[in-house]
Enzyme design. Structure first.
Site, PDB file in Angstrom:
ATOM      1  N   LYS A  11       0.897  -1.065   0.152  1.00 28.02           N
ATOM      2  CA  LYS A  11       0.164  -0.005  -0.083  1.00 28.02           C
ATOM      3  C   LYS A  11       0.964   1.223   0.026  1.00 28.02           C
ATOM      4  CE  LYS A  11      -3.736  -2.522   2.197  1.00 28.02           C
ATOM      5  NZ  LYS A  11      -4.728  -2.303   3.587  1.00 28.02           N
ATOM      6  N   TYR A  51     -12.155  -2.990  -3.546  1.00 33.29           N
ATOM      7  CA  TYR A  51     -12.751  -3.039  -2.149  1.00 33.29           C
ATOM      8  C   TYR A  51     -14.236  -3.109  -2.170  1.00 33.29           C
ATOM      9  CZ  TYR A  51      -8.129  -2.321   0.397  1.00 33.29           C
ATOM     10  OH  TYR A  51      -6.921  -2.661   0.974  1.00 33.29           O
ATOM     11  N   ASN A 114      -1.991  -0.103   7.303  1.00 32.91           N
ATOM     12  CA  ASN A 114      -1.165  -1.489   7.722  1.00 32.91           C
ATOM     13  C   ASN A 114      -0.531  -2.158   6.377  1.00 32.91           C
ATOM     14  OD1 ASN A 114      -3.531  -2.441   5.944  1.00 32.91           O
ATOM     15  ND2 ASN A 114      -4.467  -3.783   7.384  1.00 32.91           N
ATOM     16  N   HIS A 117      -1.746  -5.583   1.512  1.00 33.23           N
ATOM     17  CA  HIS A 117      -2.848  -6.481   1.115  1.00 33.23           C
ATOM     18  C   HIS A 117      -2.721  -7.812   0.577  1.00 33.23           C
ATOM     19  CE1 HIS A 117      -6.952  -7.245  -0.668  1.00 33.23           C
ATOM     20  NE2 HIS A 117      -5.967  -7.756  -1.532  1.00 33.23           N
ATOM     21  N   GLU A 128      -9.069 -10.279  -7.932  1.00 33.13           N
ATOM     22  CA  GLU A 128      -8.042  -9.287  -7.953  1.00 33.13           C
ATOM     23  C   GLU A 128      -7.023  -9.294  -9.054  1.00 33.13           C
ATOM     24  OE1 GLU A 128      -9.022  -9.001  -3.145  1.00 33.13           O
ATOM     25  OE2 GLU A 128      -7.047  -9.762  -3.693  1.00 33.13           O
TER      26      GLU A 128
HETATM   27  P1  DAT Z   1      -7.753  -7.374   5.155  1.00 31.70           P
HETATM   28  O1  DAT Z   1      -6.889  -5.919   4.523  1.00 31.70           O
HETATM   29  O2  DAT Z   1      -6.720  -7.930   6.244  1.00 31.70           O
HETATM   30  O3  DAT Z   1      -8.206  -8.208   4.040  1.00 31.70           O
HETATM   31  P2  DAT Z   1     -10.391  -6.303   5.235  1.00 31.70           P
HETATM   32  O4  DAT Z   1     -10.457  -6.690   3.841  1.00 31.70           O
HETATM   33  O5  DAT Z   1     -11.334  -6.593   6.324  1.00 31.70           O
HETATM   34  O6  DAT Z   1      -8.998  -6.615   5.789  1.00 31.70           O
HETATM   35  O7  DAT Z   1     -10.051  -4.642   5.097  1.00 31.70           O
HETATM   36  C1  DAT Z   1      -9.516  -4.067   4.084  1.00 31.70           C
HETATM   37  C2  DAT Z   1      -8.718  -2.884   4.775  1.00 31.70           C
HETATM   38  O8  DAT Z   1      -9.457  -2.042   5.154  1.00 31.70           O
HETATM   39  C3  DAT Z   1      -7.931  -3.225   5.686  1.00 31.70           C
HETATM   40  O9  DAT Z   1      -6.521  -3.587   5.344  1.00 31.70           O
HETATM   41  C4  DAT Z   1      -7.689  -1.732   6.316  1.00 31.70           C
HETATM   42  C5  DAT Z   1      -8.835  -1.329   6.451  1.00 31.70           C
HETATM   43  N1  DAT Z   1      -9.822  -1.500   7.392  1.00 31.70           N
HETATM   44  C6  DAT Z   1     -10.321  -2.595   7.689  1.00 31.70           C
HETATM   45  N2  DAT Z   1     -11.035  -2.264   9.013  1.00 31.70           N
HETATM   46  C7  DAT Z   1     -10.935  -1.150   9.348  1.00 31.70           C
HETATM   47  C8  DAT Z   1     -11.283  -0.387  10.463  1.00 31.70           C
HETATM   48  N3  DAT Z   1     -12.019  -0.877  11.466  1.00 31.70           N
HETATM   49  N4  DAT Z   1     -10.950   1.073  10.188  1.00 31.70           N
HETATM   50  C9  DAT Z   1     -10.199   1.522   9.599  1.00 31.70           C
HETATM   51  N5  DAT Z   1      -9.599   0.858   8.426  1.00 31.70           N
HETATM   52  C10 DAT Z   1      -9.963  -0.470   8.160  1.00 31.70           C
HETATM   53 MG    MG Z   2      -9.495  -7.892   2.664  1.00 31.83          MG
END
Ligand code: DAT
Ligand code: MG
Length: 150
Positions: A11, A51, A114, A117, A128
């Site tokens: 990212k 997303y 974080n 991805h 994807e």
């Molecule tokens: P991952 O990236 O582990 O697959 P995800 O698909 O649930 O997680 O969410 C995508 C991204 O969105 C994640 O890497 C960071 C952001 N995100 C997820 N939950 C969040 C939250 N509660 N607050 C802020 N950003 C969040």
């Molecule tokens: Mg995800």
């Protein structure tokens, strides 16, 4: 399968912080094969597609803004159980829960920054990879497969 492919993306924060090399090194060292790679400054529209499952979430607008704030490194890695093992290497979504030794557990502090991805299933990996690499991935052989897979 040993030909499983996963979509891994560094990212904008990972790129800015100079973590492209260390993250790629982890996937190489683990035994995965790099089959696609590019640096791309994605549009909000493209990221909304990536997303789309999260579009109802309150953090969605902020997520898209952050992901569009700079270039990302888009990659496809191939190897045994690449999707699941890739997720384990990334660590938990919220770095508060990411184990040390994982990418997020070693380099990140906040869920909204974080660093990386990784596809969460073989199905989403396929979607994807098609979204980020419509031109297709690169096919080539390495001599190492028998040293990495039984
Ligand atoms: P991952 O990236 O582990 O697959 P995800 O698909 O649930 O997680 O969410 C995508 C991204 O969105 C994640 O890497 C960071 C952001 N995100 C997820 N939950 C969040 C939250 N509660 N607050 C802020 N950003 C969040
Ligand atoms: Mg995800």
């Amino acid at each position: 399968s040993i030909k499983e492919q996963t979509y891994i993306m560094i990212k904008p924060d990972g790129v800015q912080r100079g973590l492209v090399g260390p993250i790629i090194s982890r996937f190489e060292a683990r035994g995965f094969k790099l089959v696609a790679l590019k640096l791309v400054h994605a549009t909000p529209e493209h990221l909304q597609k990536h997303y789309e499952d999260l579009k109802e979430k309150s953090f969605f607008p902020g997520l898209i803004k952050y992901m569009a704030s700079g270039p990302v490194v888009a990659m496809v890695w191939e190897g045994l159980d690449a999707v699941k093992t890739g997720r384990v290497m990334l660590g938990a979504t919220n770095p508060l829960a990411s184990a040390p030794g994982t990418i997020r557990g070693d380099y990140a502090l906040a869920v909204g920054r974080n660093i990386c991805h990784g596809s969460d299933s073989v199905d989403s990996a396929k979607k994807e990879i098609a979204l980020w690499f419509p031109e297709g991935i690169v096919q080539y052989n390495t001599l190492l497969a028998p040293m990495i897979f039984e």
